[in-house]
Design a protein around this motif. Structure first.
Motif, PDB file in Angstrom:
ATOM      1  N   LYS A   3       9.216   2.154 -14.500  1.00  0.00           N
ATOM      2  CA  LYS A   3       8.600   2.028 -15.821  1.00  0.00           C
ATOM      3  C   LYS A   3       9.631   2.449 -16.859  1.00  0.00           C
ATOM      4  CE  LYS A   3       3.700   2.735 -14.727  1.00  0.00           C
ATOM      5  NZ  LYS A   3       3.615   1.394 -14.229  1.00  0.00           N
ATOM      6  N   ILE A   4       9.693   1.692 -17.927  1.00  0.00           N
ATOM      7  CA  ILE A   4      10.635   1.976 -19.007  1.00  0.00           C
ATOM      8  C   ILE A   4       9.853   2.161 -20.298  1.00  0.00           C
ATOM      9  CG2 ILE A   4      12.593   1.116 -20.326  1.00  0.00           C
ATOM     10  CD1 ILE A   4      13.242  -0.701 -18.020  1.00  0.00           C
ATOM     11  N   GLU A   5      10.231   3.189 -21.042  1.00  0.00           N
ATOM     12  CA  GLU A   5       9.623   3.401 -22.353  1.00  0.00           C
ATOM     13  C   GLU A   5      10.708   3.511 -23.399  1.00  0.00           C
ATOM     14  OE1 GLU A   5       5.581   5.851 -21.052  1.00  0.00           O
ATOM     15  OE2 GLU A   5       6.928   6.666 -22.573  1.00  0.00           O
ATOM     16  N   THR A  26      11.098   6.171 -15.542  1.00  0.00           N
ATOM     17  CA  THR A  26      10.463   7.041 -14.545  1.00  0.00           C
ATOM     18  C   THR A  26      10.939   6.605 -13.170  1.00  0.00           C
ATOM     19  OG1 THR A  26       8.568   5.553 -14.406  1.00  0.00           O
ATOM     20  CG2 THR A  26       8.414   7.373 -15.958  1.00  0.00           C
ATOM     21  N   ASN A  27      10.477   7.280 -12.172  1.00  0.00           N
ATOM     22  CA  ASN A  27      10.772   6.945 -10.777  1.00  0.00           C
ATOM     23  C   ASN A  27      12.262   7.022 -10.452  1.00  0.00           C
ATOM     24  OD1 ASN A  27       8.009   6.628 -10.623  1.00  0.00           O
ATOM     25  ND2 ASN A  27       8.085   4.426 -10.868  1.00  0.00           N
ATOM     26  N   TYR A  28      12.776   6.042  -9.773  1.00  0.00           N
ATOM     27  CA  TYR A  28      14.119   6.163  -9.226  1.00  0.00           C
ATOM     28  C   TYR A  28      15.184   6.065 -10.312  1.00  0.00           C
ATOM     29  CZ  TYR A  28      14.410   1.178  -9.977  1.00  0.00           C
ATOM     30  OH  TYR A  28      14.420  -0.045 -10.559  1.00  0.00           O
ATOM     31  N   SER A  29      16.375   6.544  -9.992  1.00  0.00           N
ATOM     32  CA  SER A  29      17.500   6.460 -10.918  1.00  0.00           C
ATOM     33  C   SER A  29      18.211   5.123 -10.759  1.00  0.00           C
ATOM     34  CB  SER A  29      18.493   7.584 -10.642  1.00  0.00           C
ATOM     35  OG  SER A  29      17.992   8.808 -11.100  1.00  0.00           O
ATOM     36  N   PRO A  30      18.400   4.402 -11.828  1.00  0.00           N
ATOM     37  CA  PRO A  30      19.066   3.105 -11.739  1.00  0.00           C
ATOM     38  C   PRO A  30      20.565   3.270 -11.531  1.00  0.00           C
ATOM     39  CG  PRO A  30      18.596   3.634 -14.016  1.00  0.00           C
ATOM     40  CD  PRO A  30      18.001   4.727 -13.202  1.00  0.00           C
ATOM     41  N   ALA A  31      21.171   2.263 -10.957  1.00  0.00           N
ATOM     42  CA  ALA A  31      22.621   2.272 -10.792  1.00  0.00           C
ATOM     43  C   ALA A  31      23.320   2.022 -12.124  1.00  0.00           C
ATOM     44  CB  ALA A  31      23.039   1.217  -9.769  1.00  0.00           C
ATOM     45  N   TYR A  32      22.629   1.353 -13.047  1.00  0.00           N
ATOM     46  CA  TYR A  32      23.200   1.067 -14.357  1.00  0.00           C
ATOM     47  C   TYR A  32      22.074   0.796 -15.332  1.00  0.00           C
ATOM     48  CZ  TYR A  32      22.440  -3.656 -12.605  1.00  0.00           C
ATOM     49  OH  TYR A  32      21.883  -4.774 -12.049  1.00  0.00           O
ATOM     50  N   GLY A 108      12.629  -2.907 -21.157  1.00  0.00           N
ATOM     51  CA  GLY A 108      11.695  -2.218 -22.016  1.00  0.00           C
ATOM     52  C   GLY A 108      11.132  -3.199 -23.038  1.00  0.00           C
ATOM     53  N   LYS A 109      10.134  -2.744 -23.780  1.00  0.00           N
ATOM     54  CA  LYS A 109       9.494  -3.630 -24.751  1.00  0.00           C
ATOM     55  C   LYS A 109      10.282  -3.749 -26.042  1.00  0.00           C
ATOM     56  CE  LYS A 109       4.959  -2.815 -22.790  1.00  0.00           C
ATOM     57  NZ  LYS A 109       3.612  -2.232 -22.957  1.00  0.00           N
ATOM     58  N   GLY A 110      11.257  -2.890 -26.214  1.00  0.00           N
ATOM     59  CA  GLY A 110      12.127  -3.008 -27.369  1.00  0.00           C
ATOM     60  C   GLY A 110      11.742  -2.114 -28.530  1.00  0.00           C
ATOM     61  N   THR A 111      12.742  -1.816 -29.341  1.00  0.00           N
ATOM     62  CA  THR A 111      12.534  -1.101 -30.606  1.00  0.00           C
ATOM     63  C   THR A 111      13.066  -1.979 -31.721  1.00  0.00           C
ATOM     64  OG1 THR A 111      12.738   1.097 -29.628  1.00  0.00           O
ATOM     65  CG2 THR A 111      13.152   0.909 -31.994  1.00  0.00           C
TER      66      THR A 111
END
Lengths: 117, 115
Positions: A3-5, A26-32, A108-111
């Protein structure tokens, strides 16, 4: 799944100031982690990529930081200009859920950034 | 420069019609993706392909199919268009060479309205 916020839907700042956008996951750490810019009615355009072993990346007036402890990336635009007004998207690899070689991203949904003259 | 083109910028179709959205990239990329983008929902992956004739479902494949007969071309098909498929459709491609494989290059998008 990941999940990305992104901290806010919209951000207004005065021209010349530094804009700071936040991406939390959240959850796992991304490689990039990547940042894209999207103008109205257009496709996203790649700006910067930062890997898990990098703390900071710069490109001209752009700076990205990556804190795997906080699970957060900050995206800075220094000396902001009205031409920087756009929606900025954060994207991560989907990690262990991706098929081999597919390099899927989750966005993500963007800013939406508005730089006021 | 990488160029990803989409067949139409705007499209208006009737409910029940079969709709074809075409995407072509000129950089010999192996991976190609179809997304839809809706306000408040962001970009969602419909299908992707990592090789000719290969395809994988994304997060929201229902009501869609894809075709990749040639490396440079990836088509999205709406078998029977419905109003809830009104959206902005974005195609993207990416390379598989080490060091550049993560970046996706997007087309300009097709705004589809289903009446």
């Amino acid at each position: 799944s990941q999940k990305i916020e992104q901290n806010s839907e919209a951000l207004n700042i005065q021209e010349g100031k530094t804009a700071t956008l936040t991406c939390n996951y959240t959850n796992y750490s991304p490689a990039y982690l990547q940042w894209y810019r999207q103008d109205p009615g257009r496709g996203p355009v790649f700006l910067l990529l930062i890997r898990e072993n990098e703390k900071e990346k710069r490109k001209e007036r752009l700076k990205v930081t990556f804190d795997t402890t906080l699970k957060q990336s900050l995206f800075h635009i220094t000396a902001s200009q009205p031409a920087d007004s756009a929606t900025y998207l954060c994207a991560l690899d989907i990690g262990p859920y991706s098929g081999a070689g597919s390099y899927q991203l989750t966005f993500g949904k963007g800013t939406k950034l508005s730089v006021i003259p | 420069d990488v160029k990803v083109t989409q067949s139409s910028r705007y499209l208006v179709k009737r409910t029940g019609e079969k709709v074809f959205l075409e995407c072509v990239q000129d950089m010999d990329h192996e991976n190609m993706f179809w997304y839809r983008q809706d306000p408040g929902l962001g970009l969602r992956l419909i299908y992707f392909s990592y090789d000719v004739k290969m395809k994988e479902k994304g997060d929201i494949p229902e009501g869609y199919s894809v075709s990749r007969e040639k490396k440079e071309r990836f088509s999205l098909i709406l078998e029977s268009a419905s109003t809830n498929q009104t959206s902005m459709y974005l195609c993207a491609s990416s390379d598989v060479r080490t060091g550049v494989e993560e970046t996706q290059y997007f087309g300009p998008g097709t705004r589809l309205l289903v009446l």
